[in-house]
Design a protein around this motif. Structure first.
Motif, mmCIF file in Angstrom:
data_model
loop_
_atom_site.group_PDB
_atom_site.id
_atom_site.type_symbol
_atom_site.label_atom_id
_atom_site.label_comp_id
_atom_site.label_asym_id
_atom_site.label_seq_id
_atom_site.Cartn_x
_atom_site.Cartn_y
_atom_site.Cartn_z
ATOM 1 N N ARG A 1 30.613 12.863 48.890
ATOM 2 C CA ARG A 1 31.578 11.813 48.530
ATOM 3 C C ARG A 1 32.599 12.313 47.514
ATOM 4 O O ARG A 1 33.789 12.015 47.611
ATOM 5 N N LYS A 2 32.150 13.079 46.537
ATOM 6 C CA LYS A 2 33.067 13.605 45.521
ATOM 7 C C LYS A 2 34.074 14.579 46.136
ATOM 8 O O LYS A 2 35.260 14.541 45.798
ATOM 9 N N ALA A 3 33.613 15.445 47.017
ATOM 10 C CA ALA A 3 34.528 16.392 47.665
ATOM 11 C C ALA A 3 35.470 15.647 48.609
ATOM 12 O O ALA A 3 36.685 15.895 48.619
ATOM 13 N N PHE A 4 34.950 14.723 49.386
ATOM 14 C CA PHE A 4 35.764 13.969 50.334
ATOM 15 C C PHE A 4 36.848 13.177 49.610
ATOM 16 O O PHE A 4 37.959 13.014 50.124
ATOM 17 N N ALA A 5 36.578 12.722 48.404
ATOM 18 C CA ALA A 5 37.554 11.959 47.624
ATOM 19 C C ALA A 5 38.781 12.798 47.263
ATOM 20 O O ALA A 5 39.817 12.237 46.892
#
Length: 134
Positions: free
Chosen positions: A19-23
């Motif tokens: 989720r952090k990378a996708f953000a």
């Protein structure tokens, strides 16, 4: 050295890292989960015997132009290295593959694009013993 995690914590960790990378990608990008689960470990865990499992998730990313993948790899690379990840492999500029590891916790992530225009993000945990924990 990786932290001692339970399988539940490792599973939450891979989703959180994804989720952090996708953000870091634009708001119009869409993620499709294509795989999740565990795989057996074949190396010692915490100085013990071989065994344990690795939690992982794989996502295909939709909505980005393949012509811009290089830019988004640069964005992900900068974010990862600015947030405690170390680059393990970087095939750029010849290929679009980037593999990183969180040196403190042992979680790994990879970004990869293929010749068919697919873009994928993968997150894996360090090797854990099912039922173990801090």
């Amino acid at each position: 050295m990786p932290l001692r995690l339970s399988l539940e914590q490792a599973t939450r960790g891979v989703e959180d890292n994804f989720r952090k990378a996708f953000a870091q990608l634009p708001a119009h990008a869409r993620a499709e989960k294509i795989a999740e689960g565990t795989s057996p470990g074949d190396e010692p865990v915490g100085g013990g015997p071989p065994g344990g499992v690795v939690a992982s998730v794989d996502y295909r990313i939709h909505g980005l132009s393949p012509a811009e993948y290089g830019h988004w790899f640069d964005v992900l690379s900068a974010w990862w290295t600015g947030n405690g990840f170390v680059v393990l492999a970087d095939a750029r500029p010849r290929g679009l593959y980037l593999w990183v590891e969180d040196g403190a916790a042992g979680f790994r992530m990879a970004a990869q694009a293929n010749d068919a225009g697919g873009l994928f993000l993968t997150a894996t945990s360090p090797r854990v013993r099912p039922g173990s924990g801090p």
